[in-house]
Each structure stands twice: as C-alpha cells, then as structure tokens.
Design an enzyme around this catalytic site. Structure first.
Site, PDB file in Angstrom:
ATOM      1  N   SER A 155       0.827  -1.201   0.000  1.00 57.14           N
ATOM      2  CA  SER A 155       0.000   0.000   0.000  1.00 57.14           C
ATOM      3  C   SER A 155       0.865   1.257   0.000  1.00 57.14           C
ATOM      4  O   SER A 155       1.640   1.474  -0.915  1.00 57.14           O
ATOM      5  CB  SER A 155      -0.959  -0.033   1.194  1.00 57.14           C
ATOM      6  OG  SER A 155      -1.896   1.013   1.126  1.00 57.14           O
ATOM      7  N   ASP A 310      -3.212   6.494  -3.291  1.00 54.18           N
ATOM      8  CA  ASP A 310      -1.981   5.921  -2.752  1.00 54.18           C
ATOM      9  C   ASP A 310      -1.471   4.881  -3.766  1.00 54.18           C
ATOM     10  O   ASP A 310      -2.121   4.617  -4.781  1.00 54.18           O
ATOM     11  CB  ASP A 310      -2.208   5.338  -1.364  1.00 54.18           C
ATOM     12  CG  ASP A 310      -3.136   4.135  -1.357  1.00 54.18           C
ATOM     13  OD1 ASP A 310      -3.901   3.970  -2.334  1.00 54.18           O
ATOM     14  OD2 ASP A 310      -3.116   3.368  -0.384  1.00 54.18           O
ATOM     15  N   ARG A 315      -6.920   4.074  -1.672  1.00 59.33           N
ATOM     16  CA  ARG A 315      -7.230   5.272  -0.882  1.00 59.33           C
ATOM     17  C   ARG A 315      -7.295   6.481  -1.803  1.00 59.33           C
ATOM     18  O   ARG A 315      -6.726   6.475  -2.894  1.00 59.33           O
ATOM     19  CB  ARG A 315      -6.177   5.506   0.205  1.00 59.33           C
ATOM     20  CG  ARG A 315      -6.073   4.383   1.222  1.00 59.33           C
ATOM     21  CD  ARG A 315      -4.894   4.617   2.160  1.00 59.33           C
ATOM     22  NE  ARG A 315      -4.615   3.461   2.963  1.00 59.33           N
ATOM     23  CZ  ARG A 315      -4.829   3.359   4.282  1.00 59.33           C
ATOM     24  NH1 ARG A 315      -5.341   4.393   4.921  1.00 59.33           N
ATOM     25  NH2 ARG A 315      -4.543   2.257   4.934  1.00 59.33           N
ATOM     26  N   THR A 387     -11.472  -0.318  14.157  1.00 52.20           N
ATOM     27  CA  THR A 387     -10.679   0.328  13.128  1.00 52.20           C
ATOM     28  C   THR A 387     -10.187  -0.681  12.095  1.00 52.20           C
ATOM     29  O   THR A 387      -9.736  -1.766  12.431  1.00 52.20           O
ATOM     30  CB  THR A 387      -9.472   1.031  13.772  1.00 52.20           C
ATOM     31  OG1 THR A 387      -9.951   1.928  14.773  1.00 52.20           O
ATOM     32  CG2 THR A 387      -8.689   1.812  12.752  1.00 52.20           C
TER      33      THR A 387
END
Length: 562
Positions: A155, A310, A315, A387
């Site tokens: 990522s 990203d 994202r 989360t």
C-alpha cells in the site's frame, strides 16, 4: 551449506534450516554477506523473529530472514493459506483463488510463487498478470465466487516494504478466526513443497490472465451503480497523481466511463516506480508535503481540484484551490462528509420515494461522528466498527444479508467504499464519484469547501485532529498504555473531565451497565477511547501495519454553534 558458526546455537539452527529451504539468490547473498561481516545482532533480528500474520495478512521490510518479506516467507504463507482453505472449505478445488500484485520490487515474483503453490494442489488461480489496483482482487473474488484472494502490496508503506493482503470468499479482508487459523497453518508448512521452486518462474505461461475480463466488469458495475443522473456538469480541470503507484490507467478508464474530461497528470508521479523518487512517504494522507508536486502542476494547468491515490489505489486524497488562491487538503473525515452526502442524494435521485430505513452506512469508530448525525436526521441506519476495513467490509456484508442496501463506508485514513462491491476501500471508484460531485457543484458555482460548510449547518459541526507518533519499541508502547490503565483510568485531562472510557484491548466500556464493550476485543492491538464531559472523543491506538501510535480527537458542536 556450510558456514562459520555464530556462537548462538538457535541462530545457527535457523540459518541451517533457511539455507536448506531457500533457493533465491538475493536472500542467500544477503545472509552470506551478514555472516561474513559477523553481523550477529542483525542476523538474530531477522532469523530468530517471525513476521506475524495479522491485519489482513503480512507486511514488512523486504530482505532475507523469517522476519522479512522474501520468496521463502511468501512461499510459506501461501502454503499455510492453501492448507487452511483446504481444511475449512471443501469447494476450494473448484472455486479457486484470485491473485494480483502491484509494482513494488519482488511483487511479481511473490504473486507467481502464490499461484504456483495453489496450482500444485490443482486449485484454479484467477490471475492478474499486469499490475493490478487492490480493489480488483476483492471484486474478482466476488465475480468468480473464489474461495479467497491475495493482493501483493504494501500500500502506502515506504519503498523497502512489501505485503501480502488476504481476502475471504465474501470479498472482505479476513477477520478472526481465519487470521489465526492461517497463521497456525503457516507454521506447520515451513518446508517448501516439492517442485514449487522449479515451477514458479514459468507459472504465468500456464495461467489464463483474467485482468481485462475483471477490469471491464469492475468499471461497468461502478459506473452503473454510482453515476448520477441529470447533473449540472461543468468541464472543470482535475489534476491527478498516482503517487508513483498503479492507479493511472484505472482512473483514466473509469473517468472515461463516467464521461469526465481527461485528468491532467502530475507528470513526475503518474507512472509506476518502486523507488518512489519524489516522496519520502508515498502516502497522500501526509497532506501538502505529499501533494506539493501535484499542486505545482495544478497551478500551471489551471486545475482547481487534485485527486491523489496511494500506490495501490485503494485510498483517495483530495485538495481544492480556494477562492483566495490557497490550497485546502481535505482530511478523511471531510472527504467522507462530502461523499456520503453525494451518494445519499444520488440514491434519492435514482430511487424516488425510497425509504431511508432500507439503507445503511458504516464507519470505523475512530472516524467522525458526522455520519451518525446524518443518519439520525435522514433516517437511514448507521453503525461504527473497530478500526480497519476488514471490520467495515464485513459489517457492510452483514447489513446486505439483513436486507439493507449499503451506500457508503469509510475510515478516516482516506479509505472510502461506495456501495459494497467490493466490500473494501476503493480509491479508483471514489475518485470517479468525487469527480462527478465536483463537476456538478462547480456547475452551480459552488466550491466543495462551501458545500462542506453547508453540510455542517445541516447536520452539526465536527472539528477533528488526527495524527501519529512513530514508535517501533514494543516496550515503550506497553509502558505508555499501562500508564493510561494503572492504577486506574484517568478521570480528567487538565481541566477537562473524562466521563467514560472504552478499552477495546481489554473489553472494558463503562458506558454500559455491565462495563463490557459491544465492539470485539482486540488483545493484539492497543486501543483506548476517552469520552469527555464536553462531548469531545479522543482515541489512542497502535497501528496494525506500521510502527505508529495513532491518536484521533473530535469535538462536535450543535447546529447553531460553529
């Protein structure tokens, strides 16, 4: 292989085992160089520690040793995943798995090794030979009805890292008990199976590539599901950066499908480059420091909006030039306020007379409470989760199983999910939707920031501040959180009283009569939330993918109090 003994019997045993199993020249050379340099401490750090199979899989620095991402540890992970799937899913032999990869160093080899492991067991592999954006893997899992999916990516991590993200058959990232089940089978399958090393270099010649097949369906479904109707469009300019990642061709294609004007690329960052030469951290969440080249390009070209993915394109960051000429970088909560409003309005336009109670939105518990306020006023269902998108995606799936239509989900770390296919964050789809919202608002003579202010007037004001501290010492982390818990949770912070505490690490939550949290307990992640008398909410937690202690704070205000 023979080598000079290090004097540490455990280390010597680990090295012997490694050299018996590893066939990759680059990792064997690194170990030989460390042995020759008598780097005992370095060898101990990479040979006597193992990567933990945790949040959605593996993520670590690339290098030799059990603590790093390399051909052998990926092979072991693939073997463990394969055996676990064979144990829990009798149909894996017909369903197969989806495998994709990004542009980082060694990503292609890691994907080929994974494919070789599954094909050695006569398990079909739906394989993406060209570079893939992460959302294509969970989308492919759903499309093919696959047993699981693997995306090789780190990522937005630094260039020396790589990762191994695993999706379950429902298209969402794995959650307990699958993570621990896979981890246990990895430990049981450390020795390479016969023929794997020899088969993986040519494995792509034996697989039908599914990249274009999946991409075409993905673009079509995103467009049909999200493109609005009857908007007042204006051909405003948009500058786009892929942050040296894979996003450019995917965003270009979805822009065309949405009938957006072509974006203006940030030339220095638009092509995939595993060295990430223009950014210290390839993470658009870092704000202006990561977007300075995009801002310069936008200034030159006359763009008023910047969209940034990203590196693996799951994202989305957004920046807008204000009327005073300054750039505003929207944080994840602000972007979510706008996207949730637009998605909800689009739903009403496409479904006149729809019952809001039939719809749902989801967010992580450290994200803004704006969605809860919006849901209360509009009448749709909202729920927060632990989360991470593994929790958001799985909750969204349960909503659909309960008969709800999931419109939107997000986490404050600029991860957005429009709809629920795939049930994961998707920066490509979000970019197209955001571009349409921008064109429509600009056609009405309104800035995105001005629409955000209008939403605050309607639903309430929410001021948030989120950031992090870097910390790679587990002892320091443990000491910090121990001090927050012992001899008792704090009752105030300065002059501000603390009304309630939720500790998701221990399962404590004194907002309820039984003092038990309704969110799952996560003993491997530190996470404490403080609810203040004045309505402020502050959370501290450790990251599951990076050496960081993160904090999140938000203060809500009533409609008449900006």
């Amino acid at each position: 292989m023979s080598f000079n003994k290090t004097g540490n019997s455990a280390l010597d045993a680990a090295l012997i085992s490694w050299f018996e199993s590893d066939k990759s020249e680059w990792t064997r050379k690194e170990l030989n160089d460390r042995i020759a340099a008598n780097d005992i401490a370095g060898l101990e750090s990479i040979m006597l520690e193992h990567m933990e199979f945790g949040t959605a899989g593996l993520r670590a620095r690339m290098g030799a040793g059990y603590a790093c991402m390399n051909d052998l540890t990926v092979l072991q992970a693939a073997q463990g995943l394969c055996r676990y799937l064979q144990e829990v899913n009798p149909d894996v032999g017909t369903q197969g798995v989806v495998v994709g990869h990004d542009h980082r160093h060694h990503s292609s080899d890691f994907a080929k090794i994974t494919a070789a492991v599954f094909m050695s067991q006569n398990i079909p592999v739906h394989y993406y030979k060209p570079l893939a954006c992460t959302p294509m893997v969970p989308f492919g899992v759903i499309k093919f009805g696959a047993a699981a999916g693997v995306m090789v990516t780190a990522s937005h991590n630094p260039k020396d890292d790589n990762g191994y993200k695993v999706y379950w058959s429902n298209g969402a990232q794995i959650i307990p008990p699958h993570d621990s089940g896979i981890a246990g089978h990895i430990l049981k399958n450390q020795k390479p199976w016969d023929g794997i090393w020899e088969s993986f270099p040519t494995i792509e010649d034996k697989i039908e590539c599914q990249h274009e097949n999946v991409l075409s369906d993905y673009i079509t479904q995103c467009t049909q599901r999200s493109k609005s109707m009857g908007t007042e469009a204006k051909n405003a300019k948009i500058t786009y950066t892929a942050m040296h990642g894979v996003g450019t061709p995917f965003v270009a294609r979805i822009f065309k499908s949405f009938e957006h004007p072509d974006f203006i690329p940030c030339k220095e960052q638009v092509q995939p480059d595993p060295e990430f030469p223009t950014v210290a951290f390839p993470n658009p969440e870092e704000g202006k420091s990561a977007l300075n080249l995009s801002m310069a390009e936008a200034d030159r070209s006359g763009s008023e909006l910047i969209l940034a993915n990203d590196p693996d394109a799951d994202r989305l960051a957004v920046a807008e030039k204000q009327r005073n000429g300054e750039w505003k970088v929207f944080n994840g909560n602000e972007t979510a306020c706008l996207l949730s409003w637009w998605v909800y309005e689009t739903m009403k336009k496409q479904n006149p007379g729809a019952n809001p109670a039939d719809y749902a939105m989801v967010a992580s518990t450290v994200s803004s409470k704006y969605l809860a306020a919006m849901a209360k006023k509009e009448g749709f269902t909202f729920e927060d989760t632990l989360t991470g998108f593994k929790w958001i995606g799985n909750r969204a799936i349960r909503f659909t199983q309960e008969g709800k239509k999931v419109l939107f989900g997000y986490e404050e770390a600029i991860g957005f999910m429009v709809g629920v296919n795939p049930p994961d964050k998707d920066g490509v789809h979000a970019a197209a939707v955001f571009g349409e919202m921008m064109q429509t608002l600009y056609g009405q003579g309104k800035k995105l920031s001005e629409q955000l202010d209008a939403l605050y007037v309607k639903y309430g004001y929410f001021i948030s501040k989120d950031s992090y501290f870097k910390c790679s010492s587990q002892d320091t982390i443990n000491a910090l959180f121990k001090e927050l818990r012992e001899p008792g949770y704090p009752k105030a912070c300065g002059r501000f009283g603390i009304k309630n505490i939720r500790d998701c690490t221990t399962g404590f939550d004194n907002r309820y009569s039984d003092n038990k949290s309704v969110l799952p307990t996560t003993a491997d992640i530190q996470m404490i939330t403080f609810y203040f008398d004045n309505g402020a909410v502050v959370t501290m937690r450790t990251s599951g993918t990076e050496p960081k202690i993160k904090y999140y704070s938000e203060l809500p205000g009533p409609l008449d109090e900006k």
